[in-house]
Scaffold this active site. Structure first.
Site, PDB file in Angstrom:
ATOM      1  N   ASP A   1      12.046  30.566 -28.367  1.00  0.00           N
ATOM      2  CA  ASP A   1      13.069  30.818 -29.360  1.00  0.00           C
ATOM      3  C   ASP A   1      12.589  30.988 -30.656  1.00  0.00           C
ATOM      4  O   ASP A   1      11.627  30.643 -31.047  1.00  0.00           O
ATOM      5  CB  ASP A   1      14.079  29.966 -29.101  1.00  0.00           C
ATOM      6  CG  ASP A   1      15.250  29.906 -30.101  1.00  0.00           C
ATOM      7  OD1 ASP A   1      15.704  31.199 -30.095  1.00  0.00           O
ATOM      8  OD2 ASP A   1      15.413  29.079 -30.888  1.00  0.00           O
TER       9      ASP A   1
ATOM     10  N   CYS B   1       3.436   1.698   2.836  1.00  0.00           N
ATOM     11  CA  CYS B   1       4.465   0.819   2.602  1.00  0.00           C
ATOM     12  C   CYS B   1       5.695   1.646   1.773  1.00  0.00           C
ATOM     13  O   CYS B   1       6.833   1.928   2.174  1.00  0.00           O
ATOM     14  CB  CYS B   1       4.098  -0.384   1.837  1.00  0.00           C
ATOM     15  SG  CYS B   1       3.260  -1.387   2.496  1.00  0.00           S
TER      16      CYS B   1
ATOM     17  N   ASP C   1      15.373  24.712 -29.185  1.00  0.00           N
ATOM     18  CA  ASP C   1      15.755  23.477 -29.833  1.00  0.00           C
ATOM     19  C   ASP C   1      16.565  22.658 -29.179  1.00  0.00           C
ATOM     20  O   ASP C   1      17.073  21.511 -29.670  1.00  0.00           O
ATOM     21  CB  ASP C   1      16.433  23.859 -31.179  1.00  0.00           C
ATOM     22  CG  ASP C   1      17.382  24.825 -31.129  1.00  0.00           C
ATOM     23  OD1 ASP C   1      18.219  24.957 -29.855  1.00  0.00           O
ATOM     24  OD2 ASP C   1      18.116  25.335 -32.056  1.00  0.00           O
TER      25      ASP C   1
ATOM     26  N   ASP D   1      19.436  26.881 -26.924  1.00  0.00           N
ATOM     27  CA  ASP D   1      18.960  27.331 -25.847  1.00  0.00           C
ATOM     28  C   ASP D   1      19.065  26.548 -24.297  1.00  0.00           C
ATOM     29  O   ASP D   1      18.181  26.845 -23.412  1.00  0.00           O
ATOM     30  CB  ASP D   1      17.236  27.168 -26.099  1.00  0.00           C
ATOM     31  CG  ASP D   1      17.152  27.958 -27.559  1.00  0.00           C
ATOM     32  OD1 ASP D   1      17.628  29.146 -27.567  1.00  0.00           O
ATOM     33  OD2 ASP D   1      16.720  27.484 -28.381  1.00  0.00           O
TER      34      ASP D   1
ATOM     35  N   CYS E   1       0.931  -1.287  -0.021  1.00  0.00           N
ATOM     36  CA  CYS E   1      -0.167  -0.033  -0.042  1.00  0.00           C
ATOM     37  C   CYS E   1       0.980   1.214   0.081  1.00  0.00           C
ATOM     38  O   CYS E   1       2.234   1.128  -0.070  1.00  0.00           O
ATOM     39  CB  CYS E   1      -0.956   0.005   1.140  1.00  0.00           C
ATOM     40  SG  CYS E   1       0.204  -0.009   2.718  1.00  0.00           S
TER      41      CYS E   1
END
Length: 717
Positions: free
Chosen positions: A414, A15, A605, A609, A12
């Protein structure tokens, strides 16, 4: 160092929280992420401070198992566990059905059979102690860790019903027995777990389908001969032959031949992509018509497909911050429920109700409150969301990225290569012979604008003439002889050669106002024509930006271009906010500025960047699976299609909506169910919730949460 471990013994949400805390508290561990759905822990640690053995020991001290993760081993274990669960459920069902018939149906019909209580005792015992042993194991582990979990609720509830029934049969038959309740409850809980396991299997279908894409064999040329070998034996540098209809075994570069390749399974792009010598190809994509040979550049775990699978697996293992809320609730909720059950039991006794009535209400409270659904609310939705994204070529690196993406207020694009194609194209030509003369001269130049003019001539099938006395004039243009002297360049070149441009001045001004580069063609006396070149915006840019504005985001464009060109491109794309004349290294500063007002996404890209992508709250990397794009973005768009940006944000919003729905229903169900199970309605209506109905409802809540997550697959992006 980052390492994955397969965790055993988790039942669960509490846990997974315990295991996570145990690992995080281990000296040398930087972060630990434990996913209940995949039964996997991802641990970042300093190998100089802590060893793999010590990490495993930390998990084992909490009563769970851990071993280094391997895909094959994990899949085998999952199959074994599922088979074990099915077997236990069938055994449980075999004993629970006759117990239900004798203890309930026959009783309602007024049918009594000899030694009924002893038969029920016999039927309930294997279910309680053999089938239900997992619940006891989970409870012992919880006690050892001074906590309580969902197993504790089932174990305490069914043991109470079973022990009371034994006492009643041996010492006070007047009290009645509840053997069938404990047997049916355990069976219902197992049924819920089985349905849950099957549903969870569906959530990881995206990975299984991607894995199945890899071809099994490859035709390679070795020692001048064509041989067929298993795909995993291909090495970097091998020359591989691909025939029509075959799958490409690994990543590489075409060295001979051409064809169209269906890359839809990787990029989501439905139109086959033309491939020729020098073009990159991706493993697992399908060759359509032609035959070609290519050189292997990436094999095994380094292929684009293997990296995508790894990315999705990592994403599905990462917790969203909202998951921590569920874990915290689970940790406090279970002990609180046990306390409520005890209070309910003694309250009914104090109000003069018989022991059996008080016991039944306490058992119903324990069973209906089991918050299994809460533990499943987040991971199942994240698995379905990231899987759905992968099918569309949108790779989301984890629940944290999904959660942040739905809070975005600003998005910065960009310009070059993102909004625009990144390559100059001829947009306007004035003058009858302008293209033929200009392209003939520019064929000798290596300038990017020259490439655009020559390409346009090739596309138009213009026949070029050989030029003599070609000369490049840096900063001005070019010149050459085609029977007579021609000049092609900017206004400064015309001024230098004392050639009047008055005839075309209006056209030049208009084109430059649109952000285009204008080149003027002239002979030694007159201007003959003009050619305008521009980096054109992609076909989908305007529509993508409109959609983003529609869903409430403020869109910005960032570029190193001058203000005039930037404003022209922004206008075409439908963007009102522009950062122009920005150096690549300064892009991150502009992201920081906007972050003071709200959450910011940066779309680029993934190469120049990278700093801005890293600075943004969400970095969205455009690119066809390049390593840099994979590394730099929180979201990677495999197709260079800007429409995938609004799709990715819509997907994150849909996923978060599902998580919130799941959490609401899991908590609402428990909050509503506990008072009813405690007998709150009994004094007014005489209605009491049977533990069996409570057990069925509990199983149903877990299944409903997983099913609700699976509905994400049918949502439109």
């Amino acid at each position: 160092m980052k390492k994955e471990f397969a965790i055993t013994g988790m039942h669960c949400a509490s846990c997974s929280t315990l295991v996570s805390r145990a690992l995080e508290k281990t000296p040398g561990v930087q972060s630990a992420n434990v996913n209940l759905t995949t039964a996997k822990a991802t641990v970042e640690y300093d190998e100089k401070t802590v060893s793999e053995k010590e990490l495993i020991a930390a998990v084992e001290r909490k009563g769970y198992g851990a071993l280094p993760y391997s895909k094959e081993g994990h899949e085998k274990k999952q199959k074994r566990d599922l088979q074990k669960l099915k077997t236990k459920f069938l055994i449980s069902l075999t004993f629970a059905i006759p117990a239900f018939l004798i203890g309930m149906v026959f009783m309602w019909l007024g049918i009594m059979i000899p030694f009924q209580e002893y038969i029920l005792w016999f039927l309930a015992t294997p279910v309680q102690f053999f089938v239900g042993w997992e619940f006891y194991k989970g409870t012992f582990t919880a006690i050892k860790n001074k906590s309580a979990n969902m197993d504790s609720l089932i174990a305490i509830g069914t043991t109470a019903a079973y022990a009371f029934s034994v006492y009643a049969v041996l010492f006070n038959p007047e009290l009645g027995q509840y053997f069938e309740i404990s047997a049916i409850l355990i069976t219902l809980v197992l049924m819920g777990k089985l349905l849950e396991a099957n549903a969870k299997g569906k959530t990881s279908d995206a990975i299984k389908k991607l894995m199945a894409l890899s071809p099994k064999t490859a035709t390679v040329i070795r020692k001048g001969k064509e041989i067929v070998i298993p795909a995993e034996q291909v090495i970097v540098g091998d020359i591989i032959i691909v025939k029509p209809g075959e799958k490409i075994p690994v990543d590489g570069i075409v060295v001979e031949g051409n064809s169209a390749v269906d890359e839809s399974m990787i990029t989501g792009e439905s139109i086959p992509v033309e491939k020729k010598k020098g073009d990159k190809i991706i493993g697992a994509t399908v060759n359509k018509h032609g035959s070609f040979m290519f050189k292997a550049t990436s094999v095994g775990e380094h292929t684009a497909l293997a990296q995508i699978i790894k990315l999705i697996e990592d994403a599905q293992g990462k917790k969203a911050p909202i998951q921590r809320f569920a874990d915290t609730i689970s940790a406090y909720f279970v002990p609180m429920v046990i306390g409520i059950a005890v209070i309910v039991f003694f309250s009914w006794l104090a109000l003069g109700k018989e022991f059996s009535f008080a016991l039944i209400t306490a058992v119903a409270v324990l069973v209906i409150a089991c918050p299994c659904a809460l533990g499943l609310a987040t991971p199942t939705a994240i698995m379905v969301g990231t899987g759905k994204g992968a099918k569309k070529g949108i790779l989301i690196k984890g629940g944290d990225a999904l959660e942040t993406a739905h809070k975005l207020k600003y998005i910065i694009f960009d310009k070059t290569g993102t909004i625009t194609h990144g390559k100059p194209e001829v947009t306007e030509i004035l003058g009858s012979k302008t293209l033929q003369i200009a392209a003939s001269i520019e064929k000798n130049s290596e300038h990017p604008l020259a490439e655009a003019i020559v390409k346009k001539a090739m596309d138009e099938k213009v026949v070029l003439t050989k030029v003599k006395q070609f000369k490049a004039i840096p900063g001005y243009g070019v010149q050459g002889m085609l029977g007579k002297q021609y000049f092609l360049g900017n206004q400064k070149l015309m001024q230098m050669k004392k050639i009047s441009i008055e005839k075309f001045q209006k056209n030049i001004d208009e084109l430059e106002e649109q952000g285009k580069t204008v080149m003027i063609l002239a002979d030694s006396k007159n201007v003959l024509g003009i050619i305008a070149v521009a980096d054109t915006i992609k076909e989908t840019s305007r529509e993508a930006i409109r959609r983003l504005q529609e869903i409430g985001l403020q869109v910005y464009m960032i570029t190193g271009d001058n203000q005039k060109t930037a404003a022209a491109i922004a206008k075409q794309a439908g963007i009102n906010n522009v950062f122009a004349e920005v150096l690549p290294e300064d892009k991150a500063k502009y992201v920081k500025q906007l972050q003071q007002k709200g959450k910011v996404a940066m779309v680029g890209d993934g190469i120049n960047d990278a700093p801005a992508l890293a600075q943004a709250d969400i970095g969205i990397a455009m690119g066809s699976g390049t390593d840099v794009a994979m590394e730099s973005g929180n979201i990677v768009l495999m197709r260079n299609d800007l429409l995938d940006v609004p799709r990715a944000i819509t997907l994150s919003r849909q996923t978060m909506k599902k998580i919130k729905q799941n959490m609401f229903w899991a908590l609402f169900y428990n909050v509503l169910g506990i008072p009813i199970a405690a007998g709150l309605l009994y004094p007014f209506t005489g209605w009491l919730l049977s533990p069996i109905i409570a057990g069925g409802a509990m199983a149903l809540s877990s299944v409903s949460v997983v099913s609700n997550s699976l509905l994400l697959q049918h949502k439109r992006l």
